[in-house]
Design a protein around this motif. Structure first.
Motif, mmCIF file in Angstrom:
data_model
loop_
_atom_site.group_PDB
_atom_site.id
_atom_site.type_symbol
_atom_site.label_atom_id
_atom_site.label_comp_id
_atom_site.label_asym_id
_atom_site.label_seq_id
_atom_site.Cartn_x
_atom_site.Cartn_y
_atom_site.Cartn_z
ATOM 1 N N LYS A 1 0.680 -1.369 0.013
ATOM 2 C CA LYS A 1 0.162 0.066 0.013
ATOM 3 C C LYS A 1 0.929 1.336 -0.001
ATOM 4 C CE LYS A 1 -0.823 0.514 5.081
ATOM 5 N NZ LYS A 1 -1.608 0.312 6.176
ATOM 6 N N GLY A 2 0.175 2.364 -0.471
ATOM 7 C CA GLY A 2 0.793 3.684 -0.363
ATOM 8 C C GLY A 2 1.771 3.895 -1.721
ATOM 9 N N ALA A 3 1.744 3.022 -2.747
ATOM 10 C CA ALA A 3 2.475 3.492 -3.712
ATOM 11 C C ALA A 3 1.992 4.584 -4.511
ATOM 12 C CB ALA A 3 2.357 2.119 -4.505
ATOM 13 N N ASP B 1 -3.775 13.085 -4.256
ATOM 14 C CA ASP B 1 -4.034 13.649 -3.193
ATOM 15 C C ASP B 1 -3.659 12.966 -1.726
ATOM 16 O OD1 ASP B 1 -4.668 16.026 -4.883
ATOM 17 O OD2 ASP B 1 -6.661 15.297 -5.007
ATOM 18 N N GLY B 2 -2.562 12.348 -1.669
ATOM 19 C CA GLY B 2 -2.335 11.526 -0.560
ATOM 20 C C GLY B 2 -3.004 10.456 -0.587
ATOM 21 N N ASP B 3 -3.580 9.981 -1.399
ATOM 22 C CA ASP B 3 -4.420 8.691 -1.700
ATOM 23 C C ASP B 3 -3.578 7.779 -2.249
ATOM 24 O OD1 ASP B 3 -6.131 6.341 -1.350
ATOM 25 O OD2 ASP B 3 -7.644 7.627 -2.203
ATOM 26 N N LEU C 1 -6.816 2.389 -5.764
ATOM 27 C CA LEU C 1 -6.294 3.165 -4.771
ATOM 28 C C LEU C 1 -6.715 2.711 -3.296
ATOM 29 C CD1 LEU C 1 -8.110 6.626 -6.297
ATOM 30 C CD2 LEU C 1 -5.559 5.987 -6.043
ATOM 31 N N ASP C 2 -5.901 3.059 -2.474
ATOM 32 C CA ASP C 2 -5.975 2.780 -0.964
ATOM 33 C C ASP C 2 -7.415 2.816 -0.512
ATOM 34 O OD1 ASP C 2 -3.412 1.475 -0.454
ATOM 35 O OD2 ASP C 2 -2.642 3.622 -0.219
ATOM 36 N N SER C 3 -7.998 4.042 -0.776
ATOM 37 C CA SER C 3 -9.434 4.432 -0.393
ATOM 38 C C SER C 3 -10.220 3.660 -0.704
ATOM 39 C CB SER C 3 -9.491 5.938 -0.476
ATOM 40 O OG SER C 3 -9.694 6.122 -2.164
ATOM 41 N N GLU C 4 -10.419 3.253 -1.809
ATOM 42 C CA GLU C 4 -11.347 2.294 -2.519
ATOM 43 C C GLU C 4 -11.196 0.778 -1.848
ATOM 44 O OE1 GLU C 4 -10.291 2.056 -6.940
ATOM 45 O OE2 GLU C 4 -10.994 4.242 -7.139
ATOM 46 N N ARG C 5 -9.639 0.412 -1.581
ATOM 47 C CA ARG C 5 -9.757 -0.962 -0.821
ATOM 48 C C ARG C 5 -10.342 -0.890 0.508
ATOM 49 N NH1 ARG C 5 -6.306 -2.002 2.857
ATOM 50 N NH2 ARG C 5 -5.075 -0.022 2.605
ATOM 51 N N VAL C 6 -10.122 0.023 1.331
ATOM 52 C CA VAL C 6 -10.505 0.085 2.423
ATOM 53 C C VAL C 6 -12.110 0.179 2.626
ATOM 54 C CG1 VAL C 6 -10.582 1.489 4.603
ATOM 55 C CG2 VAL C 6 -8.472 1.395 3.633
#
Length: 438
Positions: free
Chosen positions: A9-11, A41-43, A60-65
């Motif tokens: 994550k965070g790539a 934007d930081g995502d 995106l990390d937000s979509e995974r969460v």
């Protein structure tokens, strides 16, 4: 064990090549772009891997969460890839990694102007390696192969083609194939094995006799071992070349291998324009390698048949050959793949170096070069159903490296060992610069 094997994550960037997992190969102009998921934007971007080593989610990390709320906790390993780039595991579509005895002495001959065939005719070249490989034990050959495969993996390679071909008799060819078979079972790399008993004319033989030996002695022995489950050989190869195996002899060998259940994947049109590409396309070849001397007719035939052209920029560079006409191939709609051609005559196993040379010598763009070293190279080995892109349902083979953009893997010539941080194979860390994984 968690529900998930790995979370990266965070790539900053994930180059999927194509988001659509059903795409098996890219041809012609389709090679000119790659699909990229960018942090916003930081995502950051992420890849979630299931317990079977296959990609469950990429995005995106937000979509995974939102979709997998427990994935941060119910996972065996998390890699923080903040600001890093991720590309699919690299695929090396053409290597000769099983051999004994180096040929560093021949490098001086080539630098002094000797051609490949002049070295060959002087008793060097393949015959020098055959002599040493025949003397080496199966265990000795495996030890050296195992180290080479780990070295290859450290440069980002996760799938590879491995040829026999330095035995040239039944006993020695079987010995080499058994070494490759052991590596298939024991090494993390995914290996496509190739029988290349028709790599050269053995000393004291003739092309006619050598052809008969491959078809009537070597192939029946190998296919018998395949039926017994002792060997699993994927491809048949022949060095279709002037002074080695001509078109008629090559065709007979390839057809015999195909009848035994092997894919046709051979050396064609390297040193002389024999129209091997046209012949191979007519036989439905999965792939044809080298192609420095491919004709316009051969290009058209391969574009029509769908045979993948595997080009080898390191060989053209080291042997000072005319580069294959890759721009013409792509413009005609061919699928082009890359291989290192790693062997004692052209000692290079780093696919990032191969990609760089493809851009400079063969005038490929960086997206074309990456496609050729991932999805199309997997297609050349009939592996693109499971490998070659970072898309849902495929195995999680990937390279994580520290650079501001993915192109740095190609741009930083010879620096891949400095920027590659992780090589992931089926969701497991197969190599990392931070710890020993062998």
């Amino acid at each position: 064990m968690g529900a998930y094997k790995l979370l990266v994550k965070g790539a900053k960037q994930i180059v999927t090549i194509r988001n659509d997992s059903d795409i098996r190969v890219l041809r012609g102009k389709e090679m000119q772009h790659v699909d990229i998921i960018e942090a916003e934007d930081g995502d950051g971007t992420c890849i979630l891997v299931d317990s079977y080593g296959k990609i469950e989610f990429v995005g995106l990390d937000s979509e995974r969460v939102a979709r997998y709320p427990s994935s941060d906790d119910d996972v065996d390993r998390v890699i923080e890839a903040d600001g890093k780039c991720i590309v699919p595991g690299l695929v090396d579509a053409h290597t000769h990694p099983v051999w004994a005895g180096d040929r560093v002495h021949e490098f001086a001959m080539k630098l002094a102007g000797a051609s490949y065939m002049e070295v060959h005719e002087a008793g060097g070249g393949i015959h020098f390696t055959v002599e040493h490989t025949r003397k080496a034990s199966q265990d000795e050959l495996y030890v050296s192969l195992n180290k080479r495969l780990y070295d290859m993996m450290s440069t980002g390679t996760t799938c590879i083609e491995c040829k026999s071909g330095y035995g040239l008799d039944t006993e020695s060819e079987v010995k080499m194939l058994k070494v490759i078979e052991t590596a298939k079972r024991e090494h993390p790399l995914t290996i496509s094995s190739t029988f290349c008993g028709a790599h050269a004319i053995p000393k004291g033989s003739t092309p006619v006799k050598a052809t008969e030996d491959v078809i009537d002695k070597q192939l029946p022995t190998i296919t018998g071992l395949m039926k017994d489950g002792q060997l699993h050989v994927d491809n048949i190869d022949v060095f279709c070349e002037k002074g080695v195996f001509d078109l008629q002899q090559s065709r007979a060998i390839l057809m015999a291998g195909k009848a035994a259940g092997m894919n046709i994947n051979f050396h064609g049109d390297e040193l002389h324009p024999l129209n091997g590409a046209k012949m191979g396309a007519e036989l439905g070849a999965l792939a044809i390698s080298h192609l420095e001397e491919i004709s316009d007719e051969g290009i058209t035939a391969m574009a029509t048949s769908g045979s993948v052209g595997v080009v080898l920029p390191t060989t053209a560079y080291i042997l000072r050959l005319k580069p294959p006409p890759v721009r013409k191939m792509i413009e005609a709609g061919m699928a082009v793949a890359l291989g290192s051609d790693f062997n004692p005559n052209a000692y290079c196993f780093a696919m990032p170096t191969v990609m760089h040379l493809a851009c400079v010598l063969l005038r490929m763009s960086m997206p074309e070069s990456l496609v050729a070293a991932t999805l199309n190279a997997a297609a050349a080995l009939d592996l693109s159903k499971d490998y070659g892109t970072l898309s849902r349902g495929k195995y999680a083979d990937m390279v994580i490296f520290d650079a501001p953009r993915w192109e740095h893997l190609i741009y930083q010539f010879g620096c891949h060992d400095k920027i590659i941080e992780y090589v992931i194979k089926k969701g497991d860390v197969a190599h990392t610069k931070f710890e020993w994984c062998g």
